[in-house]
Design an enzyme around this catalytic site. Sequence first.
Site, mmCIF file in Angstrom:
data_model
loop_
_atom_site.group_PDB
_atom_site.id
_atom_site.type_symbol
_atom_site.label_atom_id
_atom_site.label_comp_id
_atom_site.label_asym_id
_atom_site.label_seq_id
_atom_site.Cartn_x
_atom_site.Cartn_y
_atom_site.Cartn_z
ATOM 1 N N ASN A 18 -70.701 -14.939 11.937
ATOM 2 C CA ASN A 18 -70.974 -16.183 11.743
ATOM 3 C C ASN A 18 -71.217 -16.504 13.222
ATOM 4 O O ASN A 18 -69.698 -16.198 14.326
ATOM 5 C CB ASN A 18 -70.266 -16.751 11.429
ATOM 6 N N TRP A 19 -72.029 -16.534 14.355
ATOM 7 C CA TRP A 19 -72.262 -17.256 15.237
ATOM 8 C C TRP A 19 -72.026 -18.383 15.873
ATOM 9 O O TRP A 19 -71.542 -18.493 17.284
ATOM 10 C CB TRP A 19 -73.864 -16.880 15.861
ATOM 11 N N LYS A 20 -71.663 -19.194 14.857
ATOM 12 C CA LYS A 20 -70.897 -20.558 15.732
ATOM 13 C C LYS A 20 -71.701 -21.458 16.096
ATOM 14 O O LYS A 20 -73.121 -20.474 16.401
ATOM 15 C CB LYS A 20 -69.696 -20.107 15.784
ATOM 16 N N HIS A 103 -66.141 -23.787 5.627
ATOM 17 C CA HIS A 103 -65.727 -22.889 6.992
ATOM 18 C C HIS A 103 -64.771 -24.321 7.496
ATOM 19 O O HIS A 103 -64.751 -25.175 7.373
ATOM 20 C CB HIS A 103 -66.974 -23.091 7.826
ATOM 21 N N GLU A 105 -63.410 -24.627 10.214
ATOM 22 C CA GLU A 105 -64.364 -25.771 11.310
ATOM 23 C C GLU A 105 -64.612 -27.001 11.485
ATOM 24 O O GLU A 105 -64.560 -28.272 11.891
ATOM 25 C CB GLU A 105 -64.835 -24.687 12.567
ATOM 26 N N GLU A 175 -60.547 -16.838 4.651
ATOM 27 C CA GLU A 175 -60.191 -17.675 6.299
ATOM 28 C C GLU A 175 -58.992 -18.301 6.715
ATOM 29 O O GLU A 175 -58.751 -19.933 6.775
ATOM 30 C CB GLU A 175 -61.381 -17.705 6.867
ATOM 31 N N GLY A 181 -59.882 -16.564 15.846
ATOM 32 C CA GLY A 181 -60.964 -16.956 17.429
ATOM 33 C C GLY A 181 -58.973 -16.296 18.186
ATOM 34 O O GLY A 181 -59.453 -17.254 19.039
ATOM 35 N N SER A 216 -60.157 -13.219 13.517
ATOM 36 C CA SER A 216 -60.601 -12.137 13.937
ATOM 37 C C SER A 216 -60.473 -10.297 13.688
ATOM 38 O O SER A 216 -59.628 -9.770 14.258
ATOM 39 C CB SER A 216 -58.585 -12.030 14.476
ATOM 40 N N GLY A 237 -66.578 -13.638 13.132
ATOM 41 C CA GLY A 237 -66.685 -14.689 14.147
ATOM 42 C C GLY A 237 -67.256 -14.115 15.555
ATOM 43 O O GLY A 237 -68.380 -13.378 15.906
ATOM 44 N N GLY A 238 -65.915 -13.357 16.443
ATOM 45 C CA GLY A 238 -66.368 -13.795 17.873
ATOM 46 C C GLY A 238 -67.094 -11.985 18.406
ATOM 47 O O GLY A 238 -68.210 -11.810 19.130
HETATM 48 P P1 13P Z 1 -63.402 -14.908 14.339
HETATM 49 O O1 13P Z 1 -64.069 -13.397 13.994
HETATM 50 O O2 13P Z 1 -63.736 -15.261 16.177
HETATM 51 O O3 13P Z 1 -61.481 -15.099 14.250
HETATM 52 O O4 13P Z 1 -63.630 -16.167 13.469
HETATM 53 C C1 13P Z 1 -63.446 -15.794 12.431
HETATM 54 C C2 13P Z 1 -64.625 -16.850 11.525
HETATM 55 O O5 13P Z 1 -64.427 -18.139 11.717
HETATM 56 C C3 13P Z 1 -65.799 -15.886 10.593
HETATM 57 O O6 13P Z 1 -66.449 -17.351 9.734
#
Ligand code: 13P
Length: 255
Positions: A18-20, A103, A105, A175, A181, A216, A237-238
């Site tokens: 997930n590149w956000k 998600h 967020e 999640e 993050g 993470s 994510g990251g």
């Molecule tokens: P991180 O891997 O950056 O913690 O993000 C997880 C995430 O929200 C994937 O959708």
Amino acid sequence: MDDRGVRRVMRRPLVVGNWKMNGTRRSSIELAEMIAKNFSSSSVECAVCPPAIFLSDVASALVGSEVCLGAQAVSQFEQGAYTGEVSADMLADFSCAYVLVGHSERRACFGETSNQVAAKFVAAQSKGLTPILCVGETLAERRGDRALEVIAEQLGAVVDAAGLKALSSAVVAYEPVWAIGTGEVASPAQAQEILAFIRARLGENAKAVRLLYGGSVNAENAAQLFGQQDIDGALVGGASLQAEQFLTICRLAEA
Ligand code: 13P
């Protein structure tokens, strides 16, 4: 075949990036090209979810590769006067196979309720997309011993709207909000406990449903997570913004 082998046949491991809201048009194409060129696996499935505006570029970069395309969000509405929204039809038109729904967020920053998430889930499936339903508790909810209750509510809204059977062709990602993050990954045992709870709630068809952990995940902690009975992959994510690290996580899902 041992228990683990049976599990792998029933549920092909899935690693999703997930590149956000990161990157530029150029960097997204380069990242997609790197992953497309270097990912090959007979046992693991891999997907990337770029920002919506780069879907077309990334789709082109993935042509001929084994990497699937996913979107980060979808409208619950079919079409019409919904400024700024992207419909499930439009995502399908860009050869998206997957779309994230629910998600944390989106729930926290854009006020998406569990009922809206459920409507998005239904909209996605109605156009042939596979929803990746994200659920998870906040730190306050975990400290208040309410994690299972929160997840049951988030899952329940989708089951009510779509029916239990619809979940059998979806993916569910646990999640925990406190792990996203933050660098504070859930322990394998914590993740396993919640995912076993989710699987139990999915009833009869649950054996074939792929359950992911996200929060993470990186190349250092992925192997331990993938060793758990009910963890069939990761939503990253990251670490998915670095091709090498993301590809390592994909390789670890093979083991
Ligand atoms: P991180 O891997 O950056 O913690 O993000 C997880 C995430 O929200 C994937 O959708």
